[in-house]
Design an enzyme around this catalytic site. Structure first.
Site, mmCIF file in Angstrom:
data_model
loop_
_atom_site.group_PDB
_atom_site.id
_atom_site.type_symbol
_atom_site.label_atom_id
_atom_site.label_comp_id
_atom_site.label_asym_id
_atom_site.label_seq_id
_atom_site.Cartn_x
_atom_site.Cartn_y
_atom_site.Cartn_z
ATOM 1 N N ASP A 79 3.666 -6.855 0.323
ATOM 2 C CA ASP A 79 4.371 -6.484 1.559
ATOM 3 C C ASP A 79 3.385 -5.999 2.620
ATOM 4 O O ASP A 79 2.243 -5.638 2.310
ATOM 5 C CB ASP A 79 5.453 -5.422 1.282
ATOM 6 C CG ASP A 79 4.901 -4.130 0.682
ATOM 7 O OD1 ASP A 79 3.984 -4.211 -0.162
ATOM 8 O OD2 ASP A 79 5.378 -3.045 1.065
ATOM 9 N N ASP A 109 -4.816 -5.719 4.982
ATOM 10 C CA ASP A 109 -3.992 -4.906 4.061
ATOM 11 C C ASP A 109 -2.777 -5.706 3.602
ATOM 12 O O ASP A 109 -1.707 -5.536 4.137
ATOM 13 C CB ASP A 109 -3.588 -3.617 4.800
ATOM 14 C CG ASP A 109 -2.829 -2.655 3.920
ATOM 15 O OD1 ASP A 109 -2.846 -2.833 2.695
ATOM 16 O OD2 ASP A 109 -2.196 -1.735 4.460
ATOM 17 N N GLU A 141 5.062 -1.649 -1.555
ATOM 18 C CA GLU A 141 4.003 -0.632 -1.661
ATOM 19 C C GLU A 141 3.999 0.232 -0.401
ATOM 20 O O GLU A 141 3.836 1.450 -0.466
ATOM 21 C CB GLU A 141 2.636 -1.316 -1.824
ATOM 22 C CG GLU A 141 1.493 -0.344 -2.143
ATOM 23 C CD GLU A 141 0.789 0.233 -0.928
ATOM 24 O OE1 GLU A 141 -0.001 1.174 -1.102
ATOM 25 O OE2 GLU A 141 1.034 -0.225 0.215
ATOM 26 N N GLU A 142 4.193 -0.428 0.741
ATOM 27 C CA GLU A 142 4.061 0.272 2.024
ATOM 28 C C GLU A 142 5.171 1.284 2.267
ATOM 29 O O GLU A 142 5.108 2.053 3.207
ATOM 30 C CB GLU A 142 4.022 -0.746 3.184
ATOM 31 C CG GLU A 142 2.815 -1.687 3.158
ATOM 32 C CD GLU A 142 1.495 -0.995 3.520
ATOM 33 O OE1 GLU A 142 1.496 0.228 3.704
ATOM 34 O OE2 GLU A 142 0.482 -1.695 3.612
ATOM 35 N N GLU A 169 -7.269 -3.040 -2.168
ATOM 36 C CA GLU A 169 -6.975 -2.476 -0.839
ATOM 37 C C GLU A 169 -8.266 -2.520 -0.009
ATOM 38 O O GLU A 169 -9.369 -2.450 -0.564
ATOM 39 C CB GLU A 169 -6.508 -1.015 -0.978
ATOM 40 C CG GLU A 169 -5.120 -0.840 -1.557
ATOM 41 C CD GLU A 169 -3.995 -1.008 -0.536
ATOM 42 O OE1 GLU A 169 -4.274 -1.291 0.653
ATOM 43 O OE2 GLU A 169 -2.827 -0.869 -0.946
HETATM 44 ZN ZN LIG Z 1 -2.218 -1.605 1.403
#
Ligand SMILES: [Zn+2]
Length: 388
Positions: A79, A109, A141-142, A169
């Site tokens: 995501d 990212d 994740e975000e 990351e």
């Molecule tokens: Zn990230």
């Protein structure tokens, strides 16, 4: 042009395909996950999709090489953060290459890393691996490392758990061994409304929320005593980020809510601080509120949380990562990752990936071709090390 400035056709194809999917956390990521699963199937790699309850999003997990415990996991989230309100000079969900930089939402990212992994996979398939390679691609994740939890459950239930994990990351390809943990909380203050001319007959929700926020500031001070210079700032922090309440100046406000977060050092218990805040709310404020009106109450609700990460930078794994990434400097980062959750599951986790968080979450996000090629070199070194 040197090799480090040239993007291979394979990498370009993977990155442009990944960037074209709008996988903003509020959207489904299934089209992207299906595309990756198709690609893996073509390479002869079986994958498992672990869905959310609504079946609108999924994690993808795959393993290649010999069966059994151990091996290395490559992990990343699929995501991306929203582009709403940002001023982009290129189309965010489209690959644009210019001056050695690849632009697009998620390029740094962290679709750049995912594209590198997909590009490197045929080599891992052809290699005679002496240990398994695991792939773990997550969703949400975000918005608080939500999706990966079911993937961790899957790994915990499996008899084939990786020993090590690299999260790609964006760290500018500098190995990272730690970050702080985070807890996000919402506080809801229910007061009692009345005409403001009779203010003492009401319970002013905004004023009680203000007392709580003052307490949060007070609780920040003792946190400074516990320092760990490896992190910046070197102590745990608390802050209130959002607040709303009230409807008109001539009404004593019935309701006020605010959101706060704590970013805490490894080896620290965030719950001690939150417990002190809840104790103040329930033992000091609430009796005074309920004396005026018995329906008054204060509620706390957890918004999101992820644990800190702290892996020994002197471990064998860390030394290997130094060699694979060809960079000797280990550091920490200010942002969070899914690493703490893998670590809790007994998988030693380090972070190292292409691009920089200086570009992440911003307009005109990019990852440089040189960074992508450094990541490919790391995966090449890893593949060589994992081969017989
Ligand atoms: Zn990230």
């Amino acid at each position: 042009m040197s090799d480090s400035d040239t993007l291979s056709c394979e990498l370009r194809a993977h990155l442009s395909q990944l960037l074209a999917f709008d996988t903003t956390s509020r959207e489904s990521n299934l089209a992207l996950i299906d595309a990756i699963a198709d690609y893996l199937a073509k390479l002869g790699i079986e994958s498992t999709q672990i869905y959310n309850d609504e079946r609108t999003k999924a994690n993808l997990y795959a393993r290649l090489g010999p069966s059994g415990n151990g091996g290395v996991m490559l992990s990343g989230h699929t995501d991306v953060v929203p582009v709403d309100g940002q001023d982009w000079s290129v189309e965010p969900f489209k690959f644009t290459e210019s001056d050695g930089k690849c632009y697009g939402r998620g390029s740094a990212d962290m679709k750049g890393f995912l594209a590198c992994v997909l590009t490197a996979l045929p080599k891992f398939v052809q290699a005679n691996l002496r240990m398994p390679l695991h792939l773990a691609f997550s969703y949400d994740e975000e918005v608080g490392c939500l999706g990966v939890r079911s993937l961790v459950d899957h790994l915990n239930a499996s008899l084939e758990k990786p020993a090590m994990c690299i999260i790609g990351e964006p760290t500018s390809m500098q190995p990272v061994y730690g970050h702080k943990g985070k807890v996000g909380m919402r506080c809801k203050v229910h007061g009692h409304a009345c005409h403001s001319a009779y203010a003492p007959s009401g319970v002013n929700a905004i004023e009680y929320a203000a007392k709580l926020i003052g307490k949060i500031t007070e609780l920040t001070e003792p946190l400074k005593a516990q320092c760990d210079e490896r992190f910046e700032p070197p102590y745990s922090t608390l802050q209130t980020g959002v607040i709303y309440g009230g409807s008109a100046l001539n009404i004593v406000p019935q309701y006020c809510q605010f959101d706060m977060e704590m970013r805490y050092l490894p080896k620290m218990e965030a719950s001690t601080t939150f417990h002190a805040l809840e104790q103040y709310a329930h033992e000091t404020l609430l009796p005074a509120m309920q004396k005026v009106h018995e329906s008054a109450r204060i509620e706390f609700e957890s918004l999101s949380a992820y644990p800190p990460l702290l892996t020994d930078p002197q471990s064998e794994f860390a030394n290997w990562l130094r060699q694979w990434s060809e960079s000797s400097e280990f550091g920490t980062v200010a942002f969070g990752t899914e690493g703490g959750l893998f670590d809790e599951a007994g998988i030693a986790t380090l972070v190292c990936g292409p691009g920089s968080m200086d570009q992440g979450h911003k307009s005109d996000e990019f990852v440089s071709v040189a960074q992508l090629n450094r990541c490919l070199a790391m995966l090449d070194n890893l593949c060589h090390w994992m081969s017989l």
